[in-house]
Design an enzyme around this catalytic site. Structure first.
Site, short mmCIF file in Angstrom:
data_model
loop_
_atom_site.label_atom_id
_atom_site.label_comp_id
_atom_site.label_asym_id
_atom_site.label_seq_id
_atom_site.Cartn_x
_atom_site.Cartn_y
_atom_site.Cartn_z
N TYR A 130 0.83 -1.21 0.00
CA TYR A 130 0.00 0.00 0.00
C TYR A 130 0.87 1.27 0.00
O TYR A 130 2.10 1.18 -0.12
CB TYR A 130 -1.01 -0.06 1.15
CG TYR A 130 -1.89 -1.28 1.03
CD1 TYR A 130 -2.72 -1.43 -0.10
CD2 TYR A 130 -1.88 -2.31 1.97
CE1 TYR A 130 -3.52 -2.56 -0.27
CE2 TYR A 130 -2.68 -3.44 1.81
CZ TYR A 130 -3.49 -3.56 0.69
OH TYR A 130 -4.27 -4.68 0.51
N ARG A 165 -5.29 -15.19 10.64
CA ARG A 165 -6.13 -16.28 10.12
C ARG A 165 -6.62 -17.23 11.21
O ARG A 165 -7.80 -17.63 11.17
CB ARG A 165 -5.38 -17.00 8.99
CG ARG A 165 -5.30 -16.15 7.73
CD ARG A 165 -4.32 -16.71 6.71
NE ARG A 165 -2.94 -16.61 7.17
CZ ARG A 165 -1.88 -17.03 6.48
NH1 ARG A 165 -2.06 -17.60 5.30
NH2 ARG A 165 -0.67 -16.88 6.95
#
Ligand code: FMN
Length: 370
Positions: A173, A324
């Site tokens: 990003y 996760r």
């Protein structure tokens, strides 16, 4: 009691244990960027599950950095009440919450058509095998507007009662794009030397301090190496981490920068099915931990309790950050209090991420037992 369950703090922010929920985009925000009812449920369940600090998903600070229509925003004051509600919800369950402040940079082009939103980047790169979507170099004015947007968002985070902010400086990003010599070929003060490629980070840090004050915990997730040859190298990523610590960032989470093709070597490696695949950023983290004076969070494939304990005991990191495993088992931290032999059942298939790419809400697609 395991050292993992001992209280710890980040710049005076008292945390009940060493477990952090690493930032996780959930695709569940309202279309105007506000916190949704579903998000209150998700965060309540996580906080009830025992984690010490929750870092929200990517929250854009300026419309030019928005990457999804179902993404949270702190780009305007009307977003404050929803986050206030979220902070209260998490606090009621004994956890703390930081918001991840985000600008997508050129990655915007992957999700928005150019007519609706022009993707901004440090430079226009025409020969990038990993990224061909249209984007253009930011003007000096746009850079300063972005810097001020991070500061303003931090002021809003404080007003909302959020406990900290985390600046997103990783994963391809905007801040990764400025740091990487592969995507930043500017010849002005914002490009060239490492210090110039970090000028954006420094000015963002300074603006946040001006608007949120000296005492507010300001964290950063830093991508210390790109996932392909020719990108940012670790020796520069490590120097960046050292600068962050010297400037006054209050904790560093160590991750990767620009992505190549596929998932291997990126921030979310697949198939973490044996011990030697776990903790895949351990070497970076250990090395950086030795050379900075602020708490360090290790993220990336941590699944086995004993391994996490070893990491903290050996002072390779101060916090264990999980993404996760907590999507699949939001209560796993409390579960470990009773059974620390239990290995996270997440198989790191990354189909939770594929679900998001299709515009669906975050969920684990695997059946409960496999
Ligand atoms: C579904 C999904 C969403 C994610 N969203 C974010 C995010 O919003 N911000 C961020 O910095 N990292 C994000 N990540 C990366 C994670 O925070 C973490 O760095 C990475 O998954 C490795 O940790 P893990 O092995 O515990 O999953 C995301 C990962 C996944 C799988």
């Amino acid at each position: 009691m395991s050292i993992l369950f001992e209280p710890a703090d980040i710049k005076g922010l008292a945390l009940r244990n060493r477990f952090v929920r690493s930032a996780t985009y959930d695709g569940c925000a309202e279309k105007n960027g506000h916190v949704s009812r579903r998000q209150l449920e998700i965060y309540e369940e996580l906080a009830r599950g025992g984690v010490g600090l929750i870092i929200t998903g990517i929250t854009y600070v300026h419309p030019s950095g928005q990457i999804s229509v179902f993404q949270n925003s702190l780009a305007s004051d009307d977003c404050i009440p929803g986050f206030r509600n979220l902070a209260r919800t998490v606090h009621r369950q004994g956890a703390k919450i930081a918001v991840q402040l985000f600008h997508a940079g050129r990655e915007v082009a992957k999700t928005f058509k150019p007519r609706r939103k022009q993707a901004l980047a440090p430079s226009a790169v025409t020969d990038d095998p990993h990224f061909q979507a249209p984007h253009r170099a930011m003007t000096e004015d746009e850079i300063w507007e972005t810097i001020r947007a991070f500061g303003d968002a931090s002021r809003r985070a404080m007003e909302a009662g959020l406990d900290a902010v985390q600046v997103h400086g990783a994963h391809a990003y905007l801040l990764s794009q400025f740091l990487s010599p592969f995507t930043n070929s500017r010849t002005d003060l914002w490009g060239g030397s490492l210090e110039n490629r970090l000028r954006l980070h420094h000015e963002i840090y300074r603006d946040i301090r001006t608007k949120a004050g000296e005492d507010y915990p300001v964290l950063v997730k830093v991508g210390v190496e790109d996932s392909f040859p020719g990108g940012l190298e670790f020796h520069e990523g490590k120097r960046a981490a050292q600068y962050f610590s010297q400037w006054g960032f209050d904790a560093l989470e160590i991750s990767s920068g620009l992505r190549g093709t596929g998932y291997e070597n990126t921030e979310f490696r697949p198939g973490i099915n044996q011990l030697d695949r776990e903790a895949y950023f351990r070497e970076w983290c250990r090395d950086i931990k030795r050379s900075v004076n602020v708490p360090v969070m290790m993220v990336g494939g941590l699944r086995t309790f004993d391994l996490m304990e070893e990491v903290i005991q050996n002072q390779e990191a101060d916090f264990i950050s999980l993404c996760r495993p907590l999507i699949r088992e939001p209560g796993i931290i409390n579960d470990w209090k009773h059974d620390d032999r239990h290995r996270a059942t997440c198989i790191s298939c990354n189909r939770c991420f594929d679900v998001l790419l299709k515009g669906e809400k975050l969920h684990c697609v695997q059946s409960i037992s496999h």
